[in-house]
Design a protein around this motif. Structure first.
Motif, PDB file in Angstrom:
ATOM      1  N   ALA A 218       0.832  -1.205   0.000  1.00  0.00           N
ATOM      2  CA  ALA A 218       0.000   0.000   0.000  1.00  0.00           C
ATOM      3  C   ALA A 218       0.868   1.256   0.000  1.00  0.00           C
ATOM      4  O   ALA A 218       0.564   2.233  -0.706  1.00  0.00           O
ATOM      5  N   LEU A 219       1.945   1.243   0.759  1.00  0.00           N
ATOM      6  CA  LEU A 219       2.854   2.391   0.802  1.00  0.00           C
ATOM      7  C   LEU A 219       3.517   2.617  -0.560  1.00  0.00           C
ATOM      8  O   LEU A 219       3.663   3.758  -1.016  1.00  0.00           O
ATOM      9  N   THR A 220       3.895   1.530  -1.208  1.00  0.00           N
ATOM     10  CA  THR A 220       4.546   1.620  -2.515  1.00  0.00           C
ATOM     11  C   THR A 220       3.644   2.312  -3.529  1.00  0.00           C
ATOM     12  O   THR A 220       4.080   3.214  -4.263  1.00  0.00           O
ATOM     13  N   LYS A 221       2.396   1.908  -3.574  1.00  0.00           N
ATOM     14  CA  LYS A 221       1.453   2.496  -4.523  1.00  0.00           C
ATOM     15  C   LYS A 221       1.111   3.942  -4.142  1.00  0.00           C
ATOM     16  O   LYS A 221       0.910   4.789  -5.012  1.00  0.00           O
ATOM     17  N   GLN A 222       1.050   4.208  -2.841  1.00  0.00           N
ATOM     18  CA  GLN A 222       0.758   5.565  -2.384  1.00  0.00           C
ATOM     19  C   GLN A 222       1.910   6.512  -2.733  1.00  0.00           C
ATOM     20  O   GLN A 222       1.699   7.679  -3.063  1.00  0.00           O
ATOM     21  N   MET A 223       3.138   5.991  -2.687  1.00  0.00           N
ATOM     22  CA  MET A 223       4.325   6.804  -2.951  1.00  0.00           C
ATOM     23  C   MET A 223       4.635   6.947  -4.436  1.00  0.00           C
ATOM     24  O   MET A 223       5.028   8.020  -4.899  1.00  0.00           O
ATOM     25  N   LEU A 224       4.455   5.857  -5.201  1.00  0.00           N
ATOM     26  CA  LEU A 224       4.923   5.836  -6.589  1.00  0.00           C
ATOM     27  C   LEU A 224       3.818   5.723  -7.637  1.00  0.00           C
ATOM     28  O   LEU A 224       4.102   5.805  -8.835  1.00  0.00           O
ATOM     29  N   GLY A 225       2.590   5.500  -7.209  1.00  0.00           N
ATOM     30  CA  GLY A 225       1.502   5.356  -8.172  1.00  0.00           C
ATOM     31  C   GLY A 225       0.920   3.955  -8.180  1.00  0.00           C
ATOM     32  O   GLY A 225       1.540   2.999  -7.713  1.00  0.00           O
ATOM     33  N   LYS A 226      -0.287   3.835  -8.728  1.00  0.00           N
ATOM     34  CA  LYS A 226      -1.022   2.573  -8.698  1.00  0.00           C
ATOM     35  C   LYS A 226      -0.343   1.444  -9.465  1.00  0.00           C
ATOM     36  O   LYS A 226      -0.575   0.269  -9.197  1.00  0.00           O
ATOM     37  N   ASP A 227       0.488   1.785 -10.453  1.00  0.00           N
ATOM     38  CA  ASP A 227       1.142   0.752 -11.248  1.00  0.00           C
ATOM     39  C   ASP A 227       2.502   0.352 -10.669  1.00  0.00           C
ATOM     40  O   ASP A 227       3.212  -0.477 -11.244  1.00  0.00           O
ATOM     41  N   ALA A 228       2.882   0.929  -9.523  1.00  0.00           N
ATOM     42  CA  ALA A 228       4.170   0.617  -8.896  1.00  0.00           C
ATOM     43  C   ALA A 228       4.124  -0.761  -8.244  1.00  0.00           C
ATOM     44  O   ALA A 228       3.054  -1.271  -7.892  1.00  0.00           O
TER      45      ALA A 228
END
Length: 278
Positions: free
Chosen positions: A75-85
């Motif tokens: 969840a943190l990854t997508k919040q930081m880098l975008g939904k496709d991260a």
């Protein structure tokens, strides 16, 4: 002979060039911009536990590591880098997580790691994402009801190498003997075989063990606060700020609460309000 010397010279030249190129392309972690690199790659590499039920446990059926920390990292990854991260996971233990971070094998540690003054000398921590407290796991019916009993009976307490739990219990129960194991799976096996009267670590981890082993229970309340934080290199301030911002946003949009409920709703005695403290 001359041909051999020419070939040897060519090999040495190629080897030298390889070393030079490798050296030029490899910067110390302190000199890298982890956030910028991750933004370009759309990937964050996280160090997670694979032996800790509810937080990070390897599922032998599909080979995936699953748990609260794994889902939070996604969840943190997508919040930081975008939904496709994408979030990439590398297994760590209490004793390997710091060296792997320093070596640049991982970008951050999210592995039941308590934010302590001693550790802050080596790494930077995010805001608290899980407020744990150290406790004891014992066999049901045990005469050990709390850490004072452990001290009075001069019993043996089991812990894990690299965890600060052993140091903490030594302070509050100096008469107890200590046996350290490599990981929690070995520590649990040692408890079952009678090598110790209690296993000590954070209550969140112990709750997971009690779910998996119904004959054992968490007892004695908490005797040391253990706030979990995400550990990063001290020089990666932009990355740290991004992690904290994303964590705040996940709390505000309700995603954090959903993940907490997903993994702990069936744990007897679990205190959501306590765990969610910042």
């Amino acid at each position: 002979m001359k041909k051999f010397i020419r070939i040897l010279g060519l090999v040495l030249t190629l080897f030298t060039l390889t070393v030079v190129v490798s050296a030029c392309g490899s910067k110390p972690l302190s000199q890298r911009n982890v956030l910028k690199t991750d933004q370009q790659d759309k990937t964050i590499t996280w160090g997670v536990k694979a032996d800790t039920r509810l937080f990070g446990l390897l599922d032998t059926k599909d080979g995936q590591i699953k748990g609260f920390e794994v889902d939070l990292a996604k969840a943190l990854t997508k919040q930081m880098l975008g939904k496709d991260a994408k979030a990439k996971f590398i297994q760590v233990t209490s004793s390997t997580r710091m060296p792997m971070l320093k070596n640049g094998n991982i970008d951050a540690i999210i592995a039941t790691m308590t934010n302590t003054p001693e550790r802050r000398k080596q790494v930077a921590f995010s805001n608290t994402y899980f407020y744990a407290g150290q406790s004891l796991l014992v066999k049901k019916g045990s005469s050990i009801k709390n850490v004072k009993d452990l001290n009075q009976q001069k019993g043996t307490v089991l812990g894990v190498v690299g965890s600060d739990s052993v140091e903490n219990v030594a302070k509050v129960a100096p008469n107890a003997k200590v046996l350290q194991l490599t990981d929690y799976a070995q520590a649990m096996t040692a408890l079952k075989s009678g090598q110790g009267q209690a296993l000590t670590t954070d209550n969140g981890i112990l709750y997971g063990m009690s779910v998996q082993n119904p004959g054992y229970e968490v007892t004695g309340g908490t005797f040391v606060s253990e706030p979990y934080g995400i550990a990063m290199d001290k020089n990666q301030t932009p990355f740290k700020n991004s992690v904290n911002q994303a964590l705040t946003e996940l709390r505000e949009n309700g995603e954090y609460a959903k993940l907490l409920h997903k993994w702990f709703h069936n744990v007897k005695g679990f205190d959501y309000e306590e765990a969610a403290k910042e």
